[in-house]
Scaffold this motif. Structure first.
Motif, PDB file in Angstrom:
ATOM      1  N   ILE A 285       0.841  -1.199   0.000  1.00 47.07           N
ATOM      2  CA  ILE A 285       0.000   0.000   0.000  1.00 47.07           C
ATOM      3  C   ILE A 285       0.878   1.252   0.000  1.00 47.07           C
ATOM      4  CG2 ILE A 285      -1.910   1.201   1.111  1.00 47.07           C
ATOM      5  CD1 ILE A 285      -2.531  -1.678   0.105  1.00 47.07           C
ATOM      6  N   GLN A 286       0.676   2.081  -1.008  1.00 39.11           N
ATOM      7  CA  GLN A 286       1.436   3.322  -1.143  1.00 39.11           C
ATOM      8  C   GLN A 286       0.485   4.514  -1.021  1.00 39.11           C
ATOM      9  OE1 GLN A 286       4.714   3.124  -1.306  1.00 39.11           O
ATOM     10  NE2 GLN A 286       4.641   0.880  -1.478  1.00 39.11           N
ATOM     11  N   THR A 287       1.022   5.648  -0.577  1.00 39.23           N
ATOM     12  CA  THR A 287       0.240   6.885  -0.478  1.00 39.23           C
ATOM     13  C   THR A 287       0.887   7.937  -1.364  1.00 39.23           C
ATOM     14  OG1 THR A 287      -0.369   6.361   1.811  1.00 39.23           O
ATOM     15  CG2 THR A 287      -0.687   8.635   1.076  1.00 39.23           C
ATOM     16  N   ILE A 288       0.083   8.514  -2.261  1.00 40.55           N
ATOM     17  CA  ILE A 288       0.590   9.583  -3.125  1.00 40.55           C
ATOM     18  C   ILE A 288      -0.319  10.795  -2.999  1.00 40.55           C
ATOM     19  CG2 ILE A 288       1.565   7.914  -4.765  1.00 40.55           C
ATOM     20  CD1 ILE A 288      -0.804   8.564  -6.620  1.00 40.55           C
ATOM     21  N   GLU A 289       0.160  11.937  -3.458  1.00 41.31           N
ATOM     22  CA  GLU A 289      -0.652  13.157  -3.425  1.00 41.31           C
ATOM     23  C   GLU A 289      -1.078  13.484  -4.842  1.00 41.31           C
ATOM     24  OE1 GLU A 289      -0.178  17.703  -1.826  1.00 41.31           O
ATOM     25  OE2 GLU A 289       0.595  16.044  -0.608  1.00 41.31           O
ATOM     26  N   ARG A 290      -2.377  13.682  -5.016  1.00 44.23           N
ATOM     27  CA  ARG A 290      -2.925  13.956  -6.340  1.00 44.23           C
ATOM     28  C   ARG A 290      -3.958  15.054  -6.237  1.00 44.23           C
ATOM     29  NH1 ARG A 290      -1.242  12.755 -11.494  1.00 44.23           N
ATOM     30  NH2 ARG A 290      -3.038  12.528 -12.890  1.00 44.23           N
ATOM     31  N   GLU A 291      -3.700  16.176  -6.902  1.00 46.53           N
ATOM     32  CA  GLU A 291      -4.601  17.332  -6.885  1.00 46.53           C
ATOM     33  C   GLU A 291      -4.923  17.754  -5.461  1.00 46.53           C
ATOM     34  OE1 GLU A 291      -8.033  16.512  -9.235  1.00 46.53           O
ATOM     35  OE2 GLU A 291      -6.904  16.205 -11.083  1.00 46.53           O
ATOM     36  N   GLY A 292      -3.876  17.809  -4.648  1.00 50.80           N
ATOM     37  CA  GLY A 292      -4.018  18.280  -3.279  1.00 50.80           C
ATOM     38  C   GLY A 292      -4.609  17.269  -2.322  1.00 50.80           C
ATOM     39  N   LYS A 293      -4.876  16.038  -2.795  1.00 50.28           N
ATOM     40  CA  LYS A 293      -5.455  15.006  -1.936  1.00 50.28           C
ATOM     41  C   LYS A 293      -4.500  13.832  -1.826  1.00 50.28           C
ATOM     42  CE  LYS A 293     -10.319  15.948  -3.072  1.00 50.28           C
ATOM     43  NZ  LYS A 293     -11.572  15.358  -3.614  1.00 50.28           N
ATOM     44  N   LYS A 294      -4.498  13.214  -0.646  1.00 53.16           N
ATOM     45  CA  LYS A 294      -3.705  11.999  -0.466  1.00 53.16           C
ATOM     46  C   LYS A 294      -4.524  10.792  -0.919  1.00 53.16           C
ATOM     47  CE  LYS A 294      -0.590  13.547   3.175  1.00 53.16           C
ATOM     48  NZ  LYS A 294      -0.051  13.283   4.529  1.00 53.16           N
ATOM     49  N   VAL A 295      -3.914  10.015  -1.787  1.00 55.44           N
ATOM     50  CA  VAL A 295      -4.592   8.859  -2.371  1.00 55.44           C
ATOM     51  C   VAL A 295      -3.791   7.598  -2.076  1.00 55.44           C
ATOM     52  CG1 VAL A 295      -5.410   7.780  -4.512  1.00 55.44           C
ATOM     53  CG2 VAL A 295      -5.532  10.267  -4.229  1.00 55.44           C
ATOM     54  N   LYS A 296      -4.495   6.543  -1.652  1.00 57.26           N
ATOM     55  CA  LYS A 296      -3.823   5.261  -1.405  1.00 57.26           C
ATOM     56  C   LYS A 296      -4.029   4.349  -2.610  1.00 57.26           C
ATOM     57  CE  LYS A 296      -3.950   5.172   3.649  1.00 57.26           C
ATOM     58  NZ  LYS A 296      -2.484   5.238   3.806  1.00 57.26           N
ATOM     59  N   LEU A 297      -2.998   3.576  -2.888  1.00 60.16           N
ATOM     60  CA  LEU A 297      -3.089   2.637  -4.007  1.00 60.16           C
ATOM     61  C   LEU A 297      -2.280   1.389  -3.704  1.00 60.16           C
ATOM     62  CD1 LEU A 297      -0.148   2.964  -5.585  1.00 60.16           C
ATOM     63  CD2 LEU A 297      -1.228   5.003  -6.476  1.00 60.16           C
ATOM     64  N   ILE A 298      -2.594   0.325  -4.452  1.00 55.98           N
ATOM     65  CA  ILE A 298      -1.834  -0.926  -4.354  1.00 55.98           C
ATOM     66  C   ILE A 298      -0.737  -0.879  -5.405  1.00 55.98           C
ATOM     67  CG2 ILE A 298      -1.927  -3.438  -4.639  1.00 55.98           C
ATOM     68  CD1 ILE A 298      -4.879  -3.296  -3.810  1.00 55.98           C
ATOM     69  N   GLU A 299       0.489  -1.124  -4.980  1.00 58.36           N
ATOM     70  CA  GLU A 299       1.605  -1.223  -5.908  1.00 58.36           C
ATOM     71  C   GLU A 299       2.268  -2.578  -5.662  1.00 58.36           C
ATOM     72  OE1 GLU A 299       5.882   0.886  -7.065  1.00 58.36           O
ATOM     73  OE2 GLU A 299       4.597   1.764  -5.529  1.00 58.36           O
ATOM     74  N   ALA A 300       2.167  -3.459  -6.664  1.00 58.94           N
ATOM     75  CA  ALA A 300       2.689  -4.817  -6.472  1.00 58.94           C
ATOM     76  C   ALA A 300       3.125  -5.414  -7.797  1.00 58.94           C
ATOM     77  CB  ALA A 300       1.624  -5.710  -5.821  1.00 58.94           C
TER      78      ALA A 300
END
Length: 422
Positions: A285-300
């Motif tokens: 699980i990674q957290t990135i910032e997109r358009e001022g919002k923090k977004v979680k995604l699966i990176e595998a």
């Protein structure tokens, strides 16, 4: 060509007897109205299983009555002769010789041993084992290796039934026809075209691999007639409303179904393969910032393609992950599929699915873990996600997605046909 078990009879129609009061059981081989008889064993007539056919006594399987001394040895001898006749016939066919009974008998009596040149020819099962070993070292997923081994087991059973071990260069259209017939009719009666096709696809992959390694492979493998049967069944899926109904179902009194529901609904939103779903943990699980919002995604890195994939997490799958501290319940495939049927039936997801013309089954009786992936792919289309992105997420090609996974949702079809063109 027919092979049957017989006894020879006297002028009165009774089994012919020796001085010891025994009768000889023969295996009769018939081809083009010609016959050859092969002695199998001797036994007392009263020990033989007879049935009356058109006023005549004929032997019926299992040939020897229960609780007869020497019964198992007699049956084994009969089966051995039948197998050796088939082996002799197949050897003649492989040499391009018509298996007439007299020639088969000569081949049978020659000792059932392939000549030294044939013994040096690589056998299909030996090359197949090398292929599986090579794919294992290449990092092929465990599930794929399991399919390869399953196909090899089918082929070994087929060869055993034929009484003949085929060489790698004997896998021609005749071999293909006989193997497909065996899979569909003889060996456990595989009824799904897609299952037969999966085994043929594996066989073709092995043969082409063998050719690339210098083995002599029959050119028939490249013909269209050496085909991989494909499934034409309807692609079914859960609608968003049905996924929501699952999510909202009150299951606090059923811990087992609650865990199954959460795992299934999660995958309806992410579309992971079973192996990748089982490996998923907080490190993916990674957290990135997109358009001022923090977004979680699966990176595998996917288990099968060994490719790095990214799957943005919507609120619903993210909340399910957080509920289990980023480690979803792990359930064996067999129990998972069994509990899924129980779950969907309990939640009354029972709309009728036509599995064949005029033949319907409730959706809950058809559900497996794979339904989540089909649902994910169909919902992605509804959400407007391009197929190339869905392919990246699921690790499947666009062609495979369009042929086997993507279904036009009923709601979309109704909107396009009735409302969008007014």
């Amino acid at each position: 060509m027919t092979i049957k078990v017989i006894v020879k009879k006297d002028s009165n129609g009774n089994p012919r007897l020796s001085r010891k009061g025994e009768t000889t059981i023969y295996v009769r081989y018939q081809h083009n109205s010609k016959v050859a008889d092969f002695q199998a064993c001797k036994i007392a007539p009263k020990s033989i299983e007879f049935v009356e056919v058109r006023g005549k006594l004929e032997i019926m399987e299992p040939y020897i009555k229960q609780r007869v001394k020497g019964r198992l040895d007699a049956i084994e001898n009969i089966d051995l002769v039948k197998r050796d006749i088939k082996a002799a016939v197949n050897r003649l066919i492989a040499k391009g010789i018509e298996p007439m009974p007299k020639i088969v008998k000569r081949e049978f009596e020659a000792g059932f041993v392939q000549d030294s040149e044939e013994e040096l020819r690589p056998m299909i099962k030996e090359v197949f084992r090398d292929y599986i070993n090579a794919q294992s070292h290449a990092g092929v997923a465990k599930g794929t290796l399991k399919q390869y081994n399953s196909t090899l087991n089918h082929i070994e059973s087929f060869h055993k039934s034929e009484g003949f071990e085929y060489a790698i260069d004997q896998a021609d259209l005749n071999y293909y026809d006989a193997l497909v017939s065996y899979l569909k009719v003889t060996h456990k009666g595989i009824t799904k075209e897609s299952t037969v096709g999966k085994n043929i696809k594996t066989l073709k992959s092995m043969l082409r691999w063998a050719r690339s390694r210098g083995y002599e492979v029959h050119p028939d493998v490249d013909l269209k007639a050496f085909k991989v049967a494909k499934s034409t069944k309807k692609v079914y899926y859960l609608t968003e409303e049905e996924v929501s109904r699952l999510l909202d179902a009150e299951l606090s009194d059923n811990h087992k179904l609650s865990r199954v529901r959460d795992r299934f609904v999660f995958n309806c939103y992410v579309g992971l393969r079973v192996g990748d779903l089982n490996r998923l943990n907080i490190k993916h699980i990674q957290t990135i910032e997109r358009e001022g919002k923090k977004v979680k995604l699966i990176e595998a890195i996917t288990e099968k393609q060994k490719k790095r994939g990214f799957i943005p997490l919507k609120p619903i799958p993210l909340s399910i992950l957080e509920k289990y501290d980023y480690s979803l319940p792990n359930i064996s495939d067999q129990k998972y599929n069994m509990y899924l049927k129980e779950l969907l039936k309990k939640v009354e997801i029972d709309r009728a699915i036509e599995i064949a013309p005029g033949e319907f089954e409730p959706l809950y009786s058809l559900v497996t873990s794979h339904l989540a992936v089909k649902t994910f792919i169909t919902l992605c289309h509804k959400w407007g996600i391009p197929t190339k992105h869905v392919a990246s997420i699921t690790g499947k090609t666009e062609k495979v997605i369009n042929e086997y996974y993507y279904a036009v949702s009923d709601e979309d079809l109704i909107d396009v046909m009735l409302f969008n063109n007014q």
